[in-house]
Design a protein around this motif. Structure first.
Motif, short mmCIF file in Angstrom:
data_model
loop_
_atom_site.label_atom_id
_atom_site.label_comp_id
_atom_site.label_asym_id
_atom_site.label_seq_id
_atom_site.Cartn_x
_atom_site.Cartn_y
_atom_site.Cartn_z
N SER A 12 0.84 -1.12 -0.03
CA SER A 12 0.22 -0.11 0.03
C SER A 12 0.98 1.19 0.18
O SER A 12 2.12 1.26 0.50
CB SER A 12 -0.93 -0.01 1.24
N ASP A 14 1.16 5.67 0.44
CA ASP A 14 0.57 6.82 0.72
C ASP A 14 -0.35 7.65 -0.39
O ASP A 14 0.15 8.04 -1.50
CB ASP A 14 1.30 7.80 1.40
N HIS A 15 -1.68 7.80 -0.13
CA HIS A 15 -2.52 8.26 -1.36
C HIS A 15 -2.67 9.76 -1.22
O HIS A 15 -3.15 10.30 -1.91
CB HIS A 15 -3.89 7.74 -1.07
N SER A 16 -1.99 10.51 0.09
CA SER A 16 -2.00 11.91 0.07
C SER A 16 -0.90 12.81 -0.48
O SER A 16 -0.89 14.05 -0.50
CB SER A 16 -2.59 12.30 1.38
N ASN A 39 -4.94 -0.90 -9.17
CA ASN A 39 -6.26 -0.23 -8.48
C ASN A 39 -7.00 -1.35 -7.70
O ASN A 39 -7.93 -1.81 -8.21
CB ASN A 39 -6.89 0.71 -9.65
N THR A 41 -9.49 -0.44 -5.73
CA THR A 41 -11.07 -0.14 -5.22
C THR A 41 -11.85 -0.38 -6.33
O THR A 41 -11.50 -0.76 -7.40
CB THR A 41 -10.90 1.40 -4.97
N THR A 45 -9.48 5.51 -10.84
CA THR A 45 -8.61 6.50 -10.06
C THR A 45 -7.56 7.03 -10.94
O THR A 45 -7.20 6.34 -11.90
CB THR A 45 -8.06 5.81 -8.88
N ILE A 47 -3.47 7.98 -11.32
CA ILE A 47 -2.48 7.52 -10.72
C ILE A 47 -1.07 8.54 -11.47
O ILE A 47 -1.06 8.80 -12.69
CB ILE A 47 -1.82 6.06 -11.18
#
Length: 64
Positions: A12, A14-16, A39, A41, A45, A47
């Protein structure tokens, strides 16, 4: 000179903010032969992949 192949994975990220996946050791050259991005989810999204150089090379940003 012999090649040393590495597999670098991350469960995983960091998405921020930017997340460093690999840093090339000193006195070494790194060649990226491939990259797989997943992805996990159910919705679409965007990238961004950033490759950077501290040797005076140009900065690359890839938007997928």
């Amino acid at each position: 000179m012999a090649n040393t192949f590495k597999v670098v994975t991350r469960a995983s990220v960091d998405h921020s903010a930017l997340d460093t996946i690999y840093t090339c050791p000193g006195s070494t050259t790194t060649v990226i032969l491939g990259m797989t991005i997943c992805n996990r989810t159910s919705s679409a999204t965007d990238i961004d992949v950033q490759l950077s150089s501290d040797t005076g090379g140009s900065l690359s940003l890839i938007h997928i």
